[in-house]
Design an enzyme around this catalytic site. Structure first.
Site, PDB file in Angstrom:
ATOM      1  N   GLU A 288       0.822  -1.207   0.000  1.00  0.00           N
ATOM      2  CA  GLU A 288       0.000   0.000   0.000  1.00  0.00           C
ATOM      3  C   GLU A 288       0.855   1.254   0.000  1.00  0.00           C
ATOM      4  O   GLU A 288       1.981   1.255   0.518  1.00  0.00           O
ATOM      5  CB  GLU A 288      -0.938   0.073   1.210  1.00  0.00           C
ATOM      6  N   THR A 289       0.279   2.293  -0.600  1.00  0.00           N
ATOM      7  CA  THR A 289       0.822   3.648  -0.507  1.00  0.00           C
ATOM      8  C   THR A 289      -0.297   4.551  -0.012  1.00  0.00           C
ATOM      9  O   THR A 289      -1.439   4.449  -0.466  1.00  0.00           O
ATOM     10  CB  THR A 289       1.338   4.130  -1.876  1.00  0.00           C
TER      11      THR A 289
END
Length: 290
Positions: A53-54
């Site tokens: 994830e970002t």
């Protein structure tokens, strides 16, 4: 390492969460100024970064310490991500100072306390949205076991399968042995299909070493990632699951060791109260050299 004071919309910071050194934990991208980024660009950025994830800060009020966050895996947007929240909180604390933060997410309001340890490391404590947990249906369990290549005999009868929520839904499966947990070789497409059908973000696989210490692994094929080294959202959901079962230790604190079988050891601390639906997850995050 002294972080820069400001970032731009194109800057992606890289932190690893739930570890005190760059070679452990779960890496996350953090974009502290995504006010001008559309959804397609955020998804493309997450794919370029390649982490599970970002996090993107899409709105901010630094005076009130309130921020809007969106989270993207390389394949899709997710409502909430624990390790990217820890990474973002630590990145912000390093720039605007430690203290309380409020993150507006698609899963609801997430409050985070940040503080500096005696050794200088920044620690973040996430308070989840209200958790809930229900017994998993037989068909849900059967399809998941088939994709994992597990048998019903591999499951710990003291910790029955549940679907638990702390911003996202996660299937909880407890195994009877550490060896079974270590031997994870699943059908990526089949498990992704099961998870998409039921709306699960991860499958939280655990082994109970003791009443207050667990080992975990989290397959994440729907995000385009084989496995998460540390999963804060699932840890919060797990705390709610144990509360539902009445299996919290007396102090209400459990530790979760994750990522060990991937070579990225991660340590998550979970605090749950039998009378409070919200669960706290605690961990550190450190920058990764770029």
């Amino acid at each position: 390492m002294t972080p820069p004071t400001h970032t731009t919309a194109t800057d992606v910071l890289r932190y690893t969460a739930f570890a005190s050194s760059p070679d452990g934990g779960n890496p996350a991208g953090v974009v502290l100024d995504a006010t001008r980024l559309g959804q397609e660009r955020m998804l493309a950025t997450a794919a370029e970064v390649g982490y599970s994830e970002t996090a993107f800060v899409t709105a901010r009020d630094e005076d009130k310490r309130v921020f809007t966050l969106r989270y993207f895996s390389p394949l899709t947007e997710v409502a909430f991500c624990g390790h990217a929240t820890v990474a973002t909180a630590v990145a912000l604390a390093e720039r605007i100072g430690p203290g309380d933060l409020v993150f507006d997410t698609q899963a609801g309001e997430i409050r985070v306390e940040t503080a500096v340890d005696s050794g200088g490391a920044v620690r973040a404590t996430i308070t989840s949205v209200p958790t809930r947990s229900r017994p998993a249906q037989a068909a849900e369990v059967d399809a998941t076991l088939s994709a994992l290549g597990w048998e019903h005999a591999d499951l710990d009868p003291a910790l029955p399968p549940h679907v638990a929520f702390a911003g996202n839904d996660h299937l909880m499966l407890a195994t009877v042995s550490r060896a079974r947990l270590a031997d994870l070789d699943y059908d990526f497409e089949a498990l992704a299909e099961v998870m998409q059908q039921h709306g699960w973000t991860t499958v939280h696989l655990v082994w109970r070493e003791s009443d207050d210490h667990y080992h975990a692994r989290d397959p994440f094929p729907i995000g385009g990632v084989v496995e998460d080294p540390a999963t804060g959202a699932a840890a919060a959901a797990f705390g709610g699951y144990l509360r539902t079962l009445g299996m919290l230790p007396t102090a209400g604190v459990i530790s979760i060791r994750q990522g060990e079988d991937m070579g990225r050891p991660s340590d998550l601390t979970v605090k749950a109260d039998p009378h409070d639906a919200r669960v706290r997850v605690i961990g550190h995050a450190v920058p990764i050299d770029q």
